[in-house]
Scaffold this active site. Structure first.
Site, PDB file in Angstrom:
ATOM      1  N   GLU A  83       0.949  -0.436  -5.205  1.00 23.93           N
ATOM      2  CA  GLU A  83       0.098   0.544  -5.289  1.00 23.93           C
ATOM      3  C   GLU A  83       0.876   1.761  -5.599  1.00 23.93           C
ATOM      4  O   GLU A  83       1.510   2.478  -4.430  1.00 23.93           O
ATOM      5  CB  GLU A  83      -0.937   0.766  -4.351  1.00 23.93           C
ATOM      6  CG  GLU A  83      -1.962   1.813  -4.456  1.00 23.93           C
ATOM      7  CD  GLU A  83      -2.509   2.630  -3.213  1.00 23.93           C
ATOM      8  OE1 GLU A  83      -3.462   3.394  -3.543  1.00 23.93           O
ATOM      9  OE2 GLU A  83      -1.880   2.590  -2.285  1.00 23.93           O
TER      10      GLU A  83
ATOM     11  N   ASP B  88       0.899  -1.450  -0.001  1.00 19.19           N
ATOM     12  CA  ASP B  88      -0.116   0.026   0.117  1.00 19.19           C
ATOM     13  C   ASP B  88       0.835   1.401   0.084  1.00 19.19           C
ATOM     14  O   ASP B  88       1.919   1.325   0.547  1.00 19.19           O
ATOM     15  CB  ASP B  88      -0.903  -0.021   1.232  1.00 19.19           C
ATOM     16  CG  ASP B  88      -1.957   1.211   1.468  1.00 19.19           C
ATOM     17  OD1 ASP B  88      -2.729   1.218   0.433  1.00 19.19           O
ATOM     18  OD2 ASP B  88      -1.680   1.791   2.322  1.00 19.19           O
TER      19      ASP B  88
END
Length: 650
Positions: free
Chosen positions: A385, A332
């Site tokens: 990401e 993330d």
């Protein structure tokens, strides 16, 4: 404070009359690697471990608190008294406190009482705990991770499922809100066992190749969706035990489905029982808040320069692959790790030693992370990401890249949604937004995400992003998904999008499953199901999905009509597919497509099928093909194009 001893004295100096024995399972090599940031299996040494010492079973504890003046273990077992069970500081000044408590059992709740810098006292959970109390309680629990795995067949063959030349269709799931026992009560959850019984057959029926779970690592606040964690080595106890979670992974593997976990090495919250100011000082986070504080999320950023923190994080990633048989991690907020000026204005950040905006320590950490994972687990993937133009995110480190297997294609997502939100009459002027992705597609190994972030915070559900009346909204969304699934690269779809949820995602509730009583929503689900199976069953859709030879534009010259044609190519020419997208509601009979290849084509997918809530009356049972140039095998294909429809020919 207990007096530290050297390892050479331990055998002679264990005082068995004390509550805590001065005992260690850490070697000098462990300490050296830990401090250098190269100890990647710390979960075997730090934390709590059930062991036998001098014929006595008990619990060994080890915790890093370099600026503490005292560390004790406390819990229900001693009525939460602060200094009853003091650990010993290691002789080597590593900052690790340790000790063995005979008779200490599994299943006991505990915390570390830390007397730290300037006399500050705090009760902290164990950073390496494998199990925690269910929130709002915050203590760690001594636990054993033993589980009899049944997925040997999957583990031996999963390389073919997880490779970059395999089909990737990922179903993104938030476990709490996918389905609840009571959709109006956010305090109740299905157990891992109940989730498994419902979710695994659903994902298998739909044909998704992988499931991606939003963070399951222990976290205190439901509203963070798991992205602000306190337990980097523990699946959340909201749904059951670590063994229950393993059984869920086992069941996915038995169904031929890979499991990806969201993992968050970018920041952590300031909850008092967590990592923040662990020993009264900035232990895990940067002390300089220009680097150590995250203004977007009101959280704190790991100090990637510190070897102990680097060892902690890489050990965490490795832990899930090692103990839980996970098939990949989606990392993330990579952009926030790479950029010193991420969400900061001038004067709020300091350039690196070369005057640039890259966080050199974070870059080195990410490279080591990926090198370690692919060295030890070559049959998994790491997925970033990352939303900037940082080069080489998914290139190998030996080529100067960061070493991820794939990167989310955020630009594709933004451009595609902007295009499809347009009234079809204006799409002729926006075609470049749709085709631009292939201009930079080969820069990375891309996964196309339509994730949870696109259906929250007032952005509206996917179905209501589409223009037109109800029929056109559904046709447009089927068309978007058809384009997504036939575009090169991996695909990711958030739960509820597959049947056209009419509400934004709400973590407190559950998906509106009642919509499946309507033929329109059931038709959308059928369409996504068949796209998933089309991806699995057509080699041209995945064999060369990251190679230039796997894709070719056939027709971009009909902007006014908004008809787009491209070819997907497999290893064998006979597997090639033609994709024709009609981006307007106008039916186009006898549409001519010129393409090289064979003289016979079959329609294998039509988004206008009645089964998908399409009209079902525009299709191609017998496709007329006329030779244009027999020497070059150029043919003219005569087709009927459904309104707002996609057809795929083989």
């Amino acid at each position: 404070m207990p007096t530290p001893v050297t390892p050479y004295e331990l055998d002679n100096f264990i005082d068995t009359t004390k509550k805590v024995w001065n005992y260690s399972i850490l070697t000098e090599e462990d300490i050296r690697n830990y401090q250098q940031g190269t100890h990647y299996t710390l979960y075997n040494k730090l934390g709590s471990h059930s062991i036998q010492v001098m014929e006595k079973w008990g619990m060994y504890f080890a915790v890093w608190a370099p600026n503490a003046t005292s560390v004790s273990v406390k819990g229900n077992f001693n009525d939460w008294k602060n200094f009853d069970y003091e650990l010993y500081p290691r002789w080597d000044k590593s900052g690790i406190w340790e000790g063995f408590i005979p008779g200490f059992k599994l299943g006991e709740v505990y915390k570390y009482h830390i007397q730290g810098f300037m006399g500050i006292e705090a009760d902290k959970g164990d950073p390496f705990a494998n199990f925690w109390e269910k929130r709002p309680l915050t203590a760690s629990i001594t636990w054993d991770l033993h589980y009899d795995w049944k997925d040997q067949g999957w583990m031996e063959t999963r390389k073919k499922h997880n490779s970059l030349d395999a089909p990737w269709s990922v179903y993104e799931v938030h476990l709490a809100s996918w389905m609840r026992p009571d959709k109006n009560d956010e305090e109740v959850y299905n157990s891992y066992e109940e989730i498994t019984a419902r979710l695994v057959p659903y994902v298998k029926e739909m044909g998704f190749t992988h499931v991606e779970l939003m963070p399951v690592m222990e976290h205190p606040f439901d509203g963070s969706w798991g992205y602000q964690g306190t337990g980097y080595f523990a699946p959340t106890s909201r749904f059951g035990s670590p063994q229950d979670f393993k059984a869920m992974v086992d069941a996915f593997h038995a169904a031929g489905i890979g499991v990806i976990l969201d993992w968050v090495p970018s920041h952590f919250p300031y909850d008092s029982h967590g990592l923040f100011m662990f020993d009264g000082t900035h232990t895990y986070e940067y002390a300089d808040m220009r680097k150590g504080y995250h203004p977007d999320w009101n959280s704190y950023i790991f100090n990637y320069k510190r070897g102990e923190v680097k060892s902690f994080l890489i050990s965490s990633a490795r832990f899930w692959l090692d103990h839980f048989h996970i098939d990949g991690i989606r990392v993330d907020a990579v952009s926030s790790m790479l950029k010193l000026n991420y969400s900061r204005n001038a004067g709020q950040w300091e350039p690196n030693e070369f005057g640039g905006d890259g966080n050199l320590e974070a870059i080195a950490f990410i490279k080591d992370l990926n090198e370690t994972i692919y060295r030890d687990f070559p049959d998994v993937q790491t997925i970033a990401e990352e939303a900037t133009d940082w080069p080489g995110i998914s290139k190998p480190t030996f080529e100067g890249g960061l070493g991820f297997g794939m990167k989310w294609m955020m630009g594709w997502m933004h451009d595609t949604l902007r295009y499809f939100k347009q009234d079809p009459i204006y799409r002729q002027f926006q075609q470049d937004a749709l085709t631009f992705s292939m201009m930079y597609y080969y820069d990375e190994n891309f996964m196309m995400p339509l994730s949870h972030d696109e259906v929250v915070h007032g952005k509206s559900p996917m179905i209501y992003k589409m223009p037109g009346d109800d029929w056109q909204k559904f046709a447009n969304l089927r068309l978007l998904y058809s384009y997504m699934f036939t575009h090169p690269g991996g695909k990711l779809l958030f739960m509820g999008d597959e049947f056209g949820s009419t509400v934004e995602w709400n973590y407190k509730s559950e998906l509106p499953w009642e919509l499946l009583e309507y033929t329109s929503h059931q038709g959308m689900k059928n369409c996504v199901r068949d796209l998933c199976h089309l991806l699995r069953n057509q080699p041209a859709m995945y064999e060369k999905q990251f190679e230039k030879g796997g894709f070719e534009w056939i027709d971009l010259d009909h902007r006014a009509e908004s008809v787009i044609v491209y070819r997907r190519k497999g290893l064998k020419p006979e597997d090639d597919l033609l994709v024709i997208l009609n981006m307007t509601p106008e039916v186009r009979h006898d549409w001519k497509v010129k393409a090289y290849g064979k003289s016979a084509w079959t329609e294998v997918f039509n988004s206008n099928s009645r089964e998908y809530w399409g009209t079902g009356d525009i299709f191609n049972p017998d496709i007329k093909v006329m030779p244009v140039d027999k020497n070059t095998h150029l043919f003219e294909i005569n087709l009927h194009l459904p309104p707002l429809g996609a057809i795929v020919l083989r």
